[in-house]
Design an enzyme around this catalytic site. Structure first.
Site, mmCIF file in Angstrom:
data_model
loop_
_atom_site.group_PDB
_atom_site.id
_atom_site.type_symbol
_atom_site.label_atom_id
_atom_site.label_comp_id
_atom_site.label_asym_id
_atom_site.label_seq_id
_atom_site.Cartn_x
_atom_site.Cartn_y
_atom_site.Cartn_z
ATOM 1 N N CYS A 249 -3.068 -2.346 8.339
ATOM 2 C CA CYS A 249 -2.031 -3.379 8.304
ATOM 3 C C CYS A 249 -1.954 -4.019 6.913
ATOM 4 C CB CYS A 249 -2.304 -4.458 9.343
ATOM 5 S SG CYS A 249 -1.058 -5.769 9.337
ATOM 6 N N LYS B 152 -7.106 3.977 12.064
ATOM 7 C CA LYS B 152 -5.958 4.160 11.183
ATOM 8 C C LYS B 152 -6.267 3.502 9.852
ATOM 9 C CE LYS B 152 -1.014 3.594 10.536
ATOM 10 N NZ LYS B 152 0.288 3.097 11.021
ATOM 11 N N GLN C 55 -5.465 -0.952 20.370
ATOM 12 C CA GLN C 55 -5.836 -1.101 18.963
ATOM 13 C C GLN C 55 -6.415 -2.494 18.693
ATOM 14 O OE1 GLN C 55 -3.069 -1.479 15.298
ATOM 15 N NE2 GLN C 55 -3.534 0.714 15.417
ATOM 16 N N ASN D 237 1.023 10.113 8.452
ATOM 17 C CA ASN D 237 1.900 8.996 8.813
ATOM 18 C C ASN D 237 2.575 8.469 7.548
ATOM 19 O OD1 ASN D 237 1.575 5.573 9.326
ATOM 20 N ND2 ASN D 237 2.903 6.792 10.629
ATOM 21 N N GLY D 238 3.850 8.103 7.690
ATOM 22 C CA GLY D 238 4.568 7.490 6.576
ATOM 23 C C GLY D 238 5.782 8.272 6.131
ATOM 24 N N GLU D 239 6.959 7.634 6.177
ATOM 25 C CA GLU D 239 8.230 8.198 5.693
ATOM 26 C C GLU D 239 8.667 9.452 6.436
ATOM 27 O OE1 GLU D 239 10.480 6.791 3.395
ATOM 28 O OE2 GLU D 239 9.114 5.141 3.867
ATOM 29 N N GLY E 232 6.145 6.143 13.285
ATOM 30 C CA GLY E 232 6.231 4.691 13.416
ATOM 31 C C GLY E 232 7.672 4.246 13.371
ATOM 32 N N ARG E 233 8.087 3.748 12.210
ATOM 33 C CA ARG E 233 9.441 3.224 12.067
ATOM 34 C C ARG E 233 10.508 4.291 12.326
ATOM 35 N NH1 ARG E 233 9.728 1.294 6.317
ATOM 36 N NH2 ARG E 233 8.503 3.187 6.048
ATOM 37 N N GLU F 15 3.331 -5.000 14.476
ATOM 38 C CA GLU F 15 3.277 -6.207 15.294
ATOM 39 C C GLU F 15 4.680 -6.779 15.485
ATOM 40 O OE1 GLU F 15 0.753 -10.403 15.365
ATOM 41 O OE2 GLU F 15 1.305 -9.496 13.449
#
Length: 324
Positions: free
Chosen positions: A91, A132, A61, A192-194, A216-217, A2
């Site tokens: 989240c 998710k 979403q 997902n992640g890292e 993502g990031r 967000e």
């Protein structure tokens, strides 16, 4: 994500390329049917066929805990043009969890199942419902139960962020759990992640045993990461996007932020992205340091114009050297 991956950022990322589909920031659903403007504010792509300007499909979403209300809003989103409905059970934000949204629901697999069942029943058969999740709230004890509840309720695919809510975003991501979840359900599972680099993607694929990934990031910090992974999958050599090639995108992003936000708020949006880009680009770290304390949008205009001119001068000198 967000406040970070809005339509302006989605436009940049999908134009850089390599992305199959993207997801809106979550649309928070409480007790009422939201007006069309609430969806169109967070997902203006609905007014262009549910795709970004680059033609990339955009999934809408939703976040909430009331099965009936989520179902009603999902059905309405579909009438507005949502090509896919995604449900957020990942989240970790405290304010979201306190209002019974996001990862806190991973303590209630039965509720997850009811939510997905209700949304699946309300949405046209041709439109997929996806979800998710994280590995849990405080621990992983219910991870497999939650995954089975979502898949059993009708989720066509699961994106699994390989940490609990309590883990937040602290390394490491526990990719081995994605392998366990993938074995426990019959629907596709996305890791997902890292995942910050092609090497991370390779390690995640090896440990998790799944091929599809959600970025993502890592994609915000390295906007061409999806393109890099695409090239690696095809066995092709690919030179990562250089700063001088990305700088026009940064300038365009700033121009659009300036046009949308009041001058007092626009600088923070630019600084937010520069802070992420600094992980991959030393030039972004320098630029961030120069504007970090700046609150005047006009002075940031001048600094970015200077950065653009510096780039043009460097390219001119390079061209002259090559010609000689």
């Amino acid at each position: 994500m967000e406040g970070l991956v809005d339509d302006l950022m989605r436009d940049v990322i999908t134009r850089v390329g390599g992305v199959d589909w993207c997801v809106t920031e979550f649309v928070r659903v409480t007790r009422h049917l939201l007006p069309a403007s609430a969806f169109q504010r967070l997902a203006p792509e609905l007014q262009q066929g549910g795709r970004t300007a680059a033609g990339t499909p955009m999934h809408v979403q939703l976040l909430g805990s009331d099965p009936a209300c989520l179902a009603d809003n999902a059905a309405f989103a579909c009438t507005l043009g949502a090509p896919v409905i995604d449900l957020n059970f990942g989240c970790p934000a405290k304010t979201v969890n306190r209002s019974r949204g996001g990862a806190v629901l991973l303590q209630e697999p039965e509720l997850l199942h009811r939510i997905v069942c209700a949304v699946r029943a309300a949405v046209p058969p041709a439109i997929a419902v996806t979800a998710k999740m994280r590995l849990g709230y405080e621990h992983t004890d219910l991870a497999l139960d939650c995954a089975r509840a979502l898949a059993g309720g009708g989720a066509a695919q699961l994106v699994v962020h390989a940490r609990t809510k309590v883990d937040g975003y602290r390394p490491p991501a526990h990719w081995e759990w994605i392998a366990r979840i993938s074995d426990a359900v019959s629907v596709p599972v996305y890791a997902n992640g890292e995942i910050w680099s092609v090497d991370d993607w390779r390690r995640c694929r090896e440990v998790s045993g799944v091929a599809p990934m959600m970025l993502g990031r890592g994609l915000i910090a390295r906007p061409d990461l999806a393109r890099q992974i695409r090239a690696a999958q095809a066995g092709l050599d690919y030179g990562p996007m250089a700063w001088h090639a990305l700088l026009p995108e940064v300038l365009l992003f700033w121009h659009r932020v300036r046009a949308r936000l009041p001058a007092k708020y626009a600088p923070g949006r630019l600084k937010q992205w520069l802070c992420w880009l600094a992980r991959s680009y030393p030039q972004a770290a320098v630029l961030f340091a120069e504007v970090r304390a700046e609150t005047c949008a006009e002075r940031i205009d001048q600094r970015l114009l200077g950065a653009s001119l510096e780039r043009s001068s460097v390219e001119l000198l390079r061209d002259k050297a090559l010609a000689a």
